[in-house]
Design a protein around this motif. Sequence first.
Motif, mmCIF file in Angstrom:
data_model
loop_
_atom_site.group_PDB
_atom_site.id
_atom_site.type_symbol
_atom_site.label_atom_id
_atom_site.label_comp_id
_atom_site.label_asym_id
_atom_site.label_seq_id
_atom_site.Cartn_x
_atom_site.Cartn_y
_atom_site.Cartn_z
ATOM 1 N N VAL A 1 -9.509 -12.757 -11.689
ATOM 2 C CA VAL A 1 -8.364 -11.889 -11.429
ATOM 3 C C VAL A 1 -7.747 -12.197 -10.074
ATOM 4 C CG1 VAL A 1 -7.589 -9.497 -11.227
ATOM 5 C CG2 VAL A 1 -9.424 -10.073 -12.805
ATOM 6 N N GLU A 2 -6.440 -12.387 -10.091
ATOM 7 C CA GLU A 2 -5.699 -12.608 -8.855
ATOM 8 C C GLU A 2 -5.362 -11.248 -8.251
ATOM 9 O OE1 GLU A 2 -1.843 -15.272 -7.505
ATOM 10 O OE2 GLU A 2 -2.385 -15.127 -9.609
ATOM 11 N N THR A 3 -5.662 -11.067 -6.985
ATOM 12 C CA THR A 3 -5.377 -9.810 -6.289
ATOM 13 C C THR A 3 -4.385 -10.083 -5.159
ATOM 14 O OG1 THR A 3 -7.182 -10.066 -4.702
ATOM 15 C CG2 THR A 3 -7.701 -8.945 -6.766
ATOM 16 N N ILE A 4 -3.821 -9.010 -4.624
ATOM 17 C CA ILE A 4 -2.972 -9.156 -3.439
ATOM 18 C C ILE A 4 -3.412 -8.142 -2.387
ATOM 19 C CG2 ILE A 4 -1.001 -10.113 -4.664
ATOM 20 C CD1 ILE A 4 0.373 -7.456 -4.500
ATOM 21 N N ASP A 5 -3.010 -8.407 -1.174
ATOM 22 C CA ASP A 5 -3.373 -7.578 -0.026
ATOM 23 C C ASP A 5 -2.456 -6.364 0.050
ATOM 24 O OD1 ASP A 5 -4.241 -6.584 2.388
ATOM 25 O OD2 ASP A 5 -3.522 -8.265 3.586
ATOM 26 N N GLY A 6 -3.021 -5.206 0.297
ATOM 27 C CA GLY A 6 -2.247 -3.982 0.431
ATOM 28 C C GLY A 6 -1.290 -3.999 1.612
ATOM 29 N N ASN A 7 -1.526 -4.870 2.577
ATOM 30 C CA ASN A 7 -0.644 -4.975 3.740
ATOM 31 C C ASN A 7 0.505 -5.953 3.535
ATOM 32 O OD1 ASN A 7 -2.058 -3.120 5.384
ATOM 33 N ND2 ASN A 7 -3.617 -4.676 5.744
ATOM 34 N N MET A 8 0.570 -6.579 2.370
ATOM 35 C CA MET A 8 1.643 -7.529 2.086
ATOM 36 C C MET A 8 2.984 -6.807 2.004
ATOM 37 S SD MET A 8 2.090 -9.971 -1.276
ATOM 38 C CE MET A 8 0.964 -11.265 -0.828
ATOM 39 N N SER B 1 0.815 -1.225 0.000
ATOM 40 C CA SER B 1 0.000 0.000 0.000
ATOM 41 C C SER B 1 0.848 1.275 0.000
ATOM 42 C CB SER B 1 -0.957 0.010 1.191
ATOM 43 O OG SER B 1 -0.243 -0.049 2.405
ATOM 44 N N ASP B 2 2.109 1.177 0.423
ATOM 45 C CA ASP B 2 2.998 2.341 0.410
ATOM 46 C C ASP B 2 3.484 2.685 -0.997
ATOM 47 O OD1 ASP B 2 2.902 2.633 3.228
ATOM 48 O OD2 ASP B 2 4.475 1.100 3.457
ATOM 49 N N TYR B 3 3.429 1.725 -1.904
ATOM 50 C CA TYR B 3 3.973 1.923 -3.252
ATOM 51 C C TYR B 3 2.956 1.729 -4.369
ATOM 52 C CZ TYR B 3 8.452 2.062 -0.965
ATOM 53 O OH TYR B 3 9.501 2.424 -0.144
ATOM 54 N N MET B 4 1.740 1.304 -4.049
ATOM 55 C CA MET B 4 0.752 1.049 -5.095
ATOM 56 C C MET B 4 0.245 2.353 -5.709
ATOM 57 S SD MET B 4 -2.613 -0.069 -2.969
ATOM 58 C CE MET B 4 -3.609 1.105 -2.081
ATOM 59 N N SER B 5 -0.232 2.250 -6.929
ATOM 60 C CA SER B 5 -0.854 3.387 -7.612
ATOM 61 C C SER B 5 -2.317 3.437 -7.198
ATOM 62 C CB SER B 5 -0.763 3.209 -9.127
ATOM 63 O OG SER B 5 0.568 3.109 -9.529
ATOM 64 N N LYS C 1 10.619 0.611 -8.049
ATOM 65 C CA LYS C 1 10.726 1.899 -7.354
ATOM 66 C C LYS C 1 10.933 1.681 -5.854
ATOM 67 C CE LYS C 1 7.808 4.457 -10.579
ATOM 68 N NZ LYS C 1 6.474 5.074 -10.782
ATOM 69 N N ALA C 2 10.203 0.730 -5.296
ATOM 70 C CA ALA C 2 10.343 0.421 -3.870
ATOM 71 C C ALA C 2 11.739 -0.098 -3.571
ATOM 72 C CB ALA C 2 9.295 -0.609 -3.451
ATOM 73 N N ALA C 3 12.259 -0.954 -4.431
ATOM 74 C CA ALA C 3 13.601 -1.519 -4.225
ATOM 75 C C ALA C 3 14.653 -0.421 -4.236
ATOM 76 C CB ALA C 3 13.905 -2.564 -5.297
ATOM 77 N N LEU C 4 14.527 0.539 -5.139
ATOM 78 C CA LEU C 4 15.485 1.654 -5.175
ATOM 79 C C LEU C 4 15.370 2.522 -3.924
ATOM 80 C CD1 LEU C 4 15.550 2.930 -8.860
ATOM 81 C CD2 LEU C 4 17.360 1.798 -7.586
ATOM 82 N N GLY D 1 -6.492 0.219 -5.511
ATOM 83 C CA GLY D 1 -5.203 0.502 -6.120
ATOM 84 C C GLY D 1 -4.699 -0.658 -6.949
ATOM 85 N N GLN D 2 -3.479 -0.482 -7.401
ATOM 86 C CA GLN D 2 -2.837 -1.506 -8.218
ATOM 87 C C GLN D 2 -1.335 -1.406 -8.019
ATOM 88 O OE1 GLN D 2 -4.091 -2.403 -12.446
ATOM 89 N NE2 GLN D 2 -2.313 -1.136 -12.830
ATOM 90 N N ILE D 3 -0.679 -2.545 -7.961
ATOM 91 C CA ILE D 3 0.777 -2.568 -7.864
ATOM 92 C C ILE D 3 1.301 -3.223 -9.132
ATOM 93 C CG2 ILE D 3 0.911 -4.734 -6.576
ATOM 94 C CD1 ILE D 3 3.168 -2.121 -5.390
ATOM 95 N N SER D 4 2.325 -2.609 -9.701
ATOM 96 C CA SER D 4 2.919 -3.143 -10.923
ATOM 97 C C SER D 4 4.365 -3.541 -10.647
ATOM 98 C CB SER D 4 2.877 -2.096 -12.028
ATOM 99 O OG SER D 4 3.754 -1.024 -11.713
ATOM 100 N N GLN D 5 4.956 -4.207 -11.606
ATOM 101 C CA GLN D 5 6.356 -4.571 -11.477
ATOM 102 C C GLN D 5 7.215 -3.318 -11.349
ATOM 103 O OE1 GLN D 5 7.315 -7.141 -14.772
ATOM 104 N NE2 GLN D 5 6.288 -8.883 -13.836
#
Length: 154
Positions: A101-108, A25-29, A144-147, A135-139
């Motif tokens: 559609v496969e989703t993921i948790d924003g707290n992951m 959730s800190d990096y998702m659009s 961006k999070a890794a940097l 929201g949505q998280i992309s590769q």
Amino acid sequence: MGIKSFLASRKNQQKACTDLPIKVSDYMSRNLITFKSEELIEKVIDSLIKNRISGGPVVNDAHELVGIISEGDCIKQISESRYHNLPMENNTVEKCMVKNVETIDGNMNIFDAANKFLESKRRRFPIVENGKLVGQISQKDILKAALALKGHTW
């Protein structure tokens, strides 16, 4: 004479790492371009090109996730229309979108999400809370999070 340690206090170092944002959730659009299932494929293709995106979530009027449409889905539709010599102007998103559609948790944790990308070969995952698309998280968001976290957590 005693030996001095040049290492900083490890307790302070650990605390600094836990304060860093490492959740999805800190990096998702959050401001997403979404599509409706009744939209025409040609309109979706135009939107993908204009907005320089490779796909997007499909939502209903209550902003609930009902599918996802990608460039690949659109290309498949173009190919099938050409093969069967059928016009494409009446094809809707509902006919082409992926509905399961496969989703993921924003707290992951962001690193667990990176692993999920590797396992699933997906380019994006929608994030749903209380049945609504939030929201949505992309590769690219993972990169961006890794940097941003570089040197702090690995």
